[in-house]
Design a protein around this motif. Structure first.
Motif, mmCIF file in Angstrom:
data_model
loop_
_atom_site.group_PDB
_atom_site.id
_atom_site.type_symbol
_atom_site.label_atom_id
_atom_site.label_comp_id
_atom_site.label_asym_id
_atom_site.label_seq_id
_atom_site.Cartn_x
_atom_site.Cartn_y
_atom_site.Cartn_z
ATOM 1 N N THR A 66 -7.528 37.824 -58.358
ATOM 2 C CA THR A 66 -8.108 39.105 -57.946
ATOM 3 C C THR A 66 -7.580 40.301 -58.729
ATOM 4 O OG1 THR A 66 -6.446 39.370 -56.215
ATOM 5 C CG2 THR A 66 -8.523 38.297 -55.599
ATOM 6 N N ALA A 67 -6.650 40.109 -59.627
ATOM 7 C CA ALA A 67 -6.084 41.238 -60.379
ATOM 8 C C ALA A 67 -7.125 42.022 -61.172
ATOM 9 C CB ALA A 67 -4.971 40.751 -61.292
ATOM 10 N N PRO A 68 -8.102 41.383 -61.810
ATOM 11 C CA PRO A 68 -9.099 42.178 -62.551
ATOM 12 C C PRO A 68 -9.977 43.052 -61.652
ATOM 13 C CG PRO A 68 -9.139 39.885 -63.282
ATOM 14 C CD PRO A 68 -8.257 39.957 -62.085
ATOM 15 N N ASN A 69 -10.046 42.757 -60.370
ATOM 16 C CA ASN A 69 -10.917 43.514 -59.463
ATOM 17 C C ASN A 69 -10.260 44.777 -58.923
ATOM 18 O OD1 ASN A 69 -12.926 41.560 -59.739
ATOM 19 N ND2 ASN A 69 -12.060 40.346 -58.076
ATOM 20 N N GLY A 70 -9.009 44.988 -59.200
ATOM 21 C CA GLY A 70 -8.346 46.204 -58.758
ATOM 22 C C GLY A 70 -7.294 45.942 -57.688
ATOM 23 N N PHE A 71 -6.471 46.961 -57.487
ATOM 24 C CA PHE A 71 -5.340 46.848 -56.573
ATOM 25 C C PHE A 71 -5.775 46.656 -55.121
ATOM 26 C CE2 PHE A 71 -2.416 49.018 -53.629
ATOM 27 C CZ PHE A 71 -1.327 48.185 -53.762
ATOM 28 N N LEU A 72 -6.789 47.388 -54.665
ATOM 29 C CA LEU A 72 -7.196 47.317 -53.258
ATOM 30 C C LEU A 72 -7.754 45.946 -52.898
ATOM 31 C CD1 LEU A 72 -8.756 50.859 -52.787
ATOM 32 C CD2 LEU A 72 -6.504 50.043 -52.089
ATOM 33 N N VAL A 73 -8.495 45.340 -53.801
ATOM 34 C CA VAL A 73 -9.027 43.993 -53.547
ATOM 35 C C VAL A 73 -7.883 42.989 -53.489
ATOM 36 C CG1 VAL A 73 -10.494 42.160 -54.461
ATOM 37 C CG2 VAL A 73 -11.248 44.542 -54.593
ATOM 38 N N THR A 74 -6.950 43.100 -54.425
ATOM 39 C CA THR A 74 -5.793 42.204 -54.449
ATOM 40 C C THR A 74 -4.964 42.353 -53.174
ATOM 41 O OG1 THR A 74 -5.717 42.351 -56.844
ATOM 42 C CG2 THR A 74 -3.740 41.555 -55.748
ATOM 43 N N GLN A 75 -4.724 43.593 -52.777
ATOM 44 C CA GLN A 75 -3.923 43.840 -51.581
ATOM 45 C C GLN A 75 -4.598 43.260 -50.339
ATOM 46 O OE1 GLN A 75 -3.499 47.951 -50.479
ATOM 47 N NE2 GLN A 75 -1.532 47.583 -49.465
ATOM 48 N N GLN A 76 -5.894 43.446 -50.203
ATOM 49 C CA GLN A 76 -6.612 42.941 -49.028
ATOM 50 C C GLN A 76 -6.611 41.408 -49.013
ATOM 51 O OE1 GLN A 76 -10.707 44.119 -48.833
ATOM 52 N NE2 GLN A 76 -10.751 43.931 -46.597
ATOM 53 N N ALA A 77 -6.844 40.781 -50.148
ATOM 54 C CA ALA A 77 -6.860 39.321 -50.218
ATOM 55 C C ALA A 77 -5.480 38.739 -49.908
ATOM 56 C CB ALA A 77 -7.334 38.873 -51.593
ATOM 57 N N GLU A 78 -4.450 39.359 -50.458
ATOM 58 C CA GLU A 78 -3.095 38.870 -50.195
ATOM 59 C C GLU A 78 -2.709 39.048 -48.727
ATOM 60 O OE1 GLU A 78 -0.430 40.770 -52.897
ATOM 61 O OE2 GLU A 78 -0.890 39.373 -54.518
ATOM 62 N N THR A 79 -3.135 40.138 -48.125
ATOM 63 C CA THR A 79 -2.834 40.361 -46.709
ATOM 64 C C THR A 79 -3.488 39.302 -45.838
ATOM 65 O OG1 THR A 79 -2.652 42.733 -47.099
ATOM 66 C CG2 THR A 79 -2.967 42.035 -44.821
#
Length: 146
Positions: A66-79
């Motif tokens: 998810t890193a290429p999709n931006g910080f907010l997407v990565t943060q939500q997926a990791e949460t």
């Protein structure tokens, strides 16, 4: 299922009557019984650590995907993955702990006091380690003051 153990020092005769004998458990049998108890008591913590390691790897893979999709997407997926992993880990730990307690009860009823005592002591230590880890996580600030 294991064959039932008998109380040390009691020998069941062919007529079903119990008679006292002077034979006690050998030191090797006592040591093996204690080792079985330690393994049985540590099993819930080992399973918990294994599941948490798998979810840690899932978080790492999610971060790369998810890193290429931006910080907010990565943060939500990791949460979402972290919360799911903690819930699944808690459920599995409780089930494994209850199963261990049932095994301790069965060993105690069979008369294998060494194995049941070792298992309950190691399970108590496992719970203490888990409690200290949770307590430190809650009690320590995530962003210390400069």
């Amino acid at each position: 299922m294991r064959e039932p153990h008998h109380v040390p020092g009691i020998q069941t005769g062919s007529t079903g009557s119990s008679t006292k004998t002077s034979s006690l458990l050998s030191p090797l049998k006592m040591a093996l019984s204690a080792i079985r108890g330690v393994i049985e008591g540590a099993l819930p913590l080992v399973i918990l650590v294994g599941i948490l390691a798998l979810f840690w790897e899932a978080l790492t893979i999610t971060r790369f995907v998810t890193a290429p999709n931006g910080f907010l997407v990565t943060q939500q997926a990791e949460t979402i993955i972290a919360e799911g992993g903690l819930v699944i880990s808690l459920i599995v730990f409780v089930v494994a702990g209850l199963r261990t307690l049932r095994g301790v009860r069965d060993r105690h009823n069979e008369g294998d006091y060494i194995e049941s005592t070792a298992a309950i002591v190691v399970l108590g230590i496992s719970l203490l380690v888990l409690f200290i880890a949770v307590w430190m996580t809650i009690g320590m600030p995530q962003h210390p003051a400069p």
